[in-house]
Design a protein around this motif. Structure first.
Motif, PDB file in Angstrom:
ATOM      1  N   ALA A 149      41.334  35.097 -13.180  1.00  0.00           N
ATOM      2  CA  ALA A 149      39.993  35.494 -12.735  1.00  0.00           C
ATOM      3  C   ALA A 149      40.038  36.839 -12.034  1.00  0.00           C
ATOM      4  N   LEU A 150      41.077  37.054 -11.208  1.00  0.00           N
ATOM      5  CA  LEU A 150      41.220  38.344 -10.527  1.00  0.00           C
ATOM      6  C   LEU A 150      41.542  39.445 -11.532  1.00  0.00           C
ATOM      7  N   ALA A 151      42.433  39.137 -12.488  1.00  0.00           N
ATOM      8  CA  ALA A 151      42.805  40.155 -13.487  1.00  0.00           C
ATOM      9  C   ALA A 151      41.650  40.477 -14.421  1.00  0.00           C
ATOM     10  N   ASN A 152      40.750  39.509 -14.631  1.00  0.00           N
ATOM     11  CA  ASN A 152      39.644  39.704 -15.576  1.00  0.00           C
ATOM     12  C   ASN A 152      38.393  40.294 -14.931  1.00  0.00           C
ATOM     13  N   ILE A 153      38.489  40.700 -13.664  1.00  0.00           N
ATOM     14  CA  ILE A 153      37.300  41.245 -12.994  1.00  0.00           C
ATOM     15  C   ILE A 153      36.697  42.426 -13.762  1.00  0.00           C
ATOM     16  N   PRO A 154      37.499  43.396 -14.237  1.00  0.00           N
ATOM     17  CA  PRO A 154      36.885  44.498 -15.012  1.00  0.00           C
ATOM     18  C   PRO A 154      36.156  44.000 -16.258  1.00  0.00           C
ATOM     19  N   ALA A 155      36.790  43.062 -17.001  1.00  0.00           N
ATOM     20  CA  ALA A 155      36.144  42.534 -18.206  1.00  0.00           C
ATOM     21  C   ALA A 155      34.905  41.728 -17.850  1.00  0.00           C
ATOM     22  N   THR A 156      34.977  41.006 -16.728  1.00  0.00           N
ATOM     23  CA  THR A 156      33.820  40.215 -16.288  1.00  0.00           C
ATOM     24  C   THR A 156      32.644  41.118 -15.939  1.00  0.00           C
ATOM     25  N   LEU A 157      32.933  42.195 -15.232  1.00  0.00           N
ATOM     26  CA  LEU A 157      31.876  43.149 -14.890  1.00  0.00           C
ATOM     27  C   LEU A 157      31.326  43.824 -16.141  1.00  0.00           C
ATOM     28  N   GLY A 158      32.204  43.997 -17.148  1.00  0.00           N
ATOM     29  CA  GLY A 158      31.753  44.605 -18.393  1.00  0.00           C
ATOM     30  C   GLY A 158      30.841  43.695 -19.190  1.00  0.00           C
ATOM     31  N   ALA A 159      31.025  42.361 -19.021  1.00  0.00           N
ATOM     32  CA  ALA A 159      30.188  41.389 -19.729  1.00  0.00           C
ATOM     33  C   ALA A 159      29.010  40.944 -18.883  1.00  0.00           C
ATOM     34  N   PHE A 160      28.670  41.726 -17.884  1.00  0.00           N
ATOM     35  CA  PHE A 160      27.616  41.378 -16.931  1.00  0.00           C
ATOM     36  C   PHE A 160      26.288  41.079 -17.633  1.00  0.00           C
ATOM     37  N   ASN A 161      25.667  39.958 -17.259  1.00  0.00           N
ATOM     38  CA  ASN A 161      24.364  39.552 -17.784  1.00  0.00           C
ATOM     39  C   ASN A 161      23.412  39.438 -16.604  1.00  0.00           C
ATOM     40  N   HIS A 162      22.456  40.356 -16.536  1.00  0.00           N
ATOM     41  CA  HIS A 162      21.600  40.400 -15.348  1.00  0.00           C
ATOM     42  C   HIS A 162      20.723  39.156 -15.233  1.00  0.00           C
ATOM     43  N   GLN A 163      20.373  38.536 -16.355  1.00  0.00           N
ATOM     44  CA  GLN A 163      19.580  37.307 -16.304  1.00  0.00           C
ATOM     45  C   GLN A 163      20.392  36.164 -15.697  1.00  0.00           C
ATOM     46  N   ALA A 164      21.683  36.062 -16.079  1.00  0.00           N
ATOM     47  CA  ALA A 164      22.549  35.029 -15.507  1.00  0.00           C
ATOM     48  C   ALA A 164      22.733  35.252 -14.009  1.00  0.00           C
ATOM     49  N   LEU A 165      22.961  36.509 -13.623  1.00  0.00           N
ATOM     50  CA  LEU A 165      23.143  36.800 -12.200  1.00  0.00           C
ATOM     51  C   LEU A 165      21.883  36.461 -11.412  1.00  0.00           C
TER      52      LEU A 165
END
Length: 522
Positions: A149-165
């Protein structure tokens, strides 16, 4: 079952229904978080809740999937490469071990587990839950471990979905800010689940959802065992059993304090174990006594085991008839609910005192916390227990005092010794941690040329383990070879222990009750 009146019946029905309402979103969320699916969470809540209620030792306790147990189960799935059946084998072993712990009457031992170990582990579990839900909160795929989860933070931010947030943020606001007067009638997790799901459907949000949930009764599963993986299966099963037992018994203590009753810890372990065994055969998530659901049950009127039965039956009816409605629940909403759970698990009481507690205690907590989050749950528990044992050994050894006196002077309270007689005085516990001190003293004393007798004064020794007894026997043998007489003074309890072992160089004639008798012996 306790006698049920109209008043208790009404309270049990309302308490059980309210606890079931609280359990529903948590069961779904834990099922998704574990990787086993939302249905597994419901199966576990129903099976464990019913079995622990019927066969456990706490009348009002509500059991089901919990954060720590979910993390262990998720770790098992990951450790076995996604094999669900092998993860269920871990649950089966854990349940059987819980039953065995209950039959061996170990339920009362929970009070002896060092608090820093529990604190570090629980806080670590809370951080793991938060890290694992960071991705789903933003609309990204979940990670299988906190490090990923820590290593995937850049990829997670790249897959950001504003509706989900947005849905996750609203969920967090509801679960944190809902007034108590409202949450008494509508628990905040359920309120967030309904409100945010309806919002997502009405506005047509494109966000990841739970997806299909099987309806009807669960299929039979056969846990799969592998000899190559047996050590890992047993280790994870033992972790599951110990963690579930601690969690359940601590919840039982909370229930006792609220209801002014006393639970039966060994029976509770058996009930929890039987429930987890059943979970392993129906594909259910393992669990334990759940503190929040138990408190909700009691505060809503639950007084007997009927409330726990109502809780399970309510969830079963939902599974049979309303499962399709739950398939559209956004994962971001469940992530928000679980993040609240993770934050609540953190041990704020010890964290606030971290600068004031002894450094050794805080070290244990920090080490267990770090290993739980960054390495492995099993290693964290093992390291915590070993560190706690080492700390206890060091403290007990530090309290022990070993000194000696001879005929060179008068010591207050001691008889005058004959020439060549040396007394080694031991006070405190004589065990593997202090035996080396006594060996060092003896090496100094028996090197004195005119020494003809050494008296081991253990009259103030309140505990002596097997290591110390064998060391004492070996020292007596070594002295006898040098022509030096060995004499032992022991308290009645230690004397009986020495005589029962029949140590070859510690015969009854050299063991005395007092220093006067020892110095008077020929």
């Amino acid at each position: 079952m306790q006698n049920i009146s109209a008043t208790t019946l009404r309270g049990d029905l309302f308490g059980g229904l309210t606890a079931g309402v609280v359990a529903l979103p948590l069961a779904l969320a834990f099922g998704v978080a574990s990787g086993a699916g939302a249905a597994a969470g419901l199966y576990g809540a129903i099976a464990l809740g019913l079995m622990a209620t019927l066969f456990g030792g706490t009348r009002v306790q509500i059991s089901g999937p919990t954060g720590p147990m979910t993390v262990v189960f998720a770790s098992a799935i990951a450790a076995f490469g996604g094999s669900f059946e092998m993860a269920l084998a871990v649950v089966l072993v854990g349940g059987l071990l819980q039953v065995a712990l209950g039959l061996m009457k170990t339920g009362g031992l929970v009070r002896y587990i060092p608090y820093p170990v529990i604190s570090g582990f629980m806080s670590g579990i809370g951080i793991i839950i938060i890290l694992l839900q960071f991705g789903p909160l933003l609309g990204a795929p979940p990670s299988s471990s906190p490090l990923k989860a820590l290593a995937n933070i850049p990829a997670t931010l790249g897959a950001f979905n504003h509706q989900a947030l947005l849905l996750g943020a609203i969920t967090l606001a509801i679960v944190f800010l809902t007034p108590i007067r409202i949450s008494r009638f509508m628990p905040s997790p359920l309120l967030a689940l309904i409100a945010c799901t309806l919002l997502s459907v009405i506005l047509g949000f494109d966000v990841p959802t739970i997806g299909h949930i099987p309806t009807g009764l669960p299929d039979l599963h056969l846990p799969h065992f592998s000899l190559e993986q047996w050590t890992l299966i047993f280790t994870l099963g033992l972790t599951l059993a110990l963690l579930g037992s601690i969690d359940s018994l601590l919840t039982s203590l909370v229930a006792d304090s609220i209801t002014q009753t006393r639970h039966r810890p060994n029976k509770e372990l058996i009930g929890q174990g039987l429930g987890n065994v059943l979970c392993s055969f129906i594909g259910g998530l393992p669990g334990a006594g759940a503190t929040m659901r138990t408190v909700v049950n009691v505060n809503s009127g639950g007084q007997t085991r009927l409330s726990g039965v109502v809780h399970s039956v309510f969830l079963l009816l939902l599974l049979l008839g309303l499962a399709p409605l739950a398939s559209g629940i956004p994962l971001a909403v469940l992530a928000g609910i679980l993040i609240k759970v993770g934050i609540d698990i953190l041990d704020y009481r010890l964290l606030k005192l971290i600068k004031r507690i002894p450094k050794q205690e805080s070290l244990i907590m920090v080490v267990v916390f770090a290993l739980t989050v960054l390495v492995d749950l099993v290693i964290a528990v093992g390291a915590g227990v070993v560190l706690a044992m080492g700390l206890l050994t060091w403290r007990v050894a530090k309290e022990a005092h070993i000194s000696f006196h001879d005929d060179s002077g008068t010591v207050p309270g001691m008889p005058v010794l004959q020439h060549g007689v040396r007394v080694v005085n031991v006070r405190g516990a004589l065990f593997f941690g202090t035996t080396s001190q006594m060996l060092d003293r003896i090496e100094r004393v028996d090197q004195v040329l005119d020494t003809r007798e050494i008296i081991f004064n253990c009259s103030q020794v309140h505990f002596m383990d097997l290591t110390a007894i064998f060391a004492l026997d070996e020292m007596a043998a070594r002295l006898q070879k040098k022509g030096i007489k060995a004499t032992v003074i022991a308290s009645p309890e230690v004397k009986e222990q020495l005589l029962q072992l029949h140590a070859p160089h510690l015969p009854p004639e050299i063991i005395h009750d007092s220093l006067e008798k020892a110095t008077a012996s020929p």
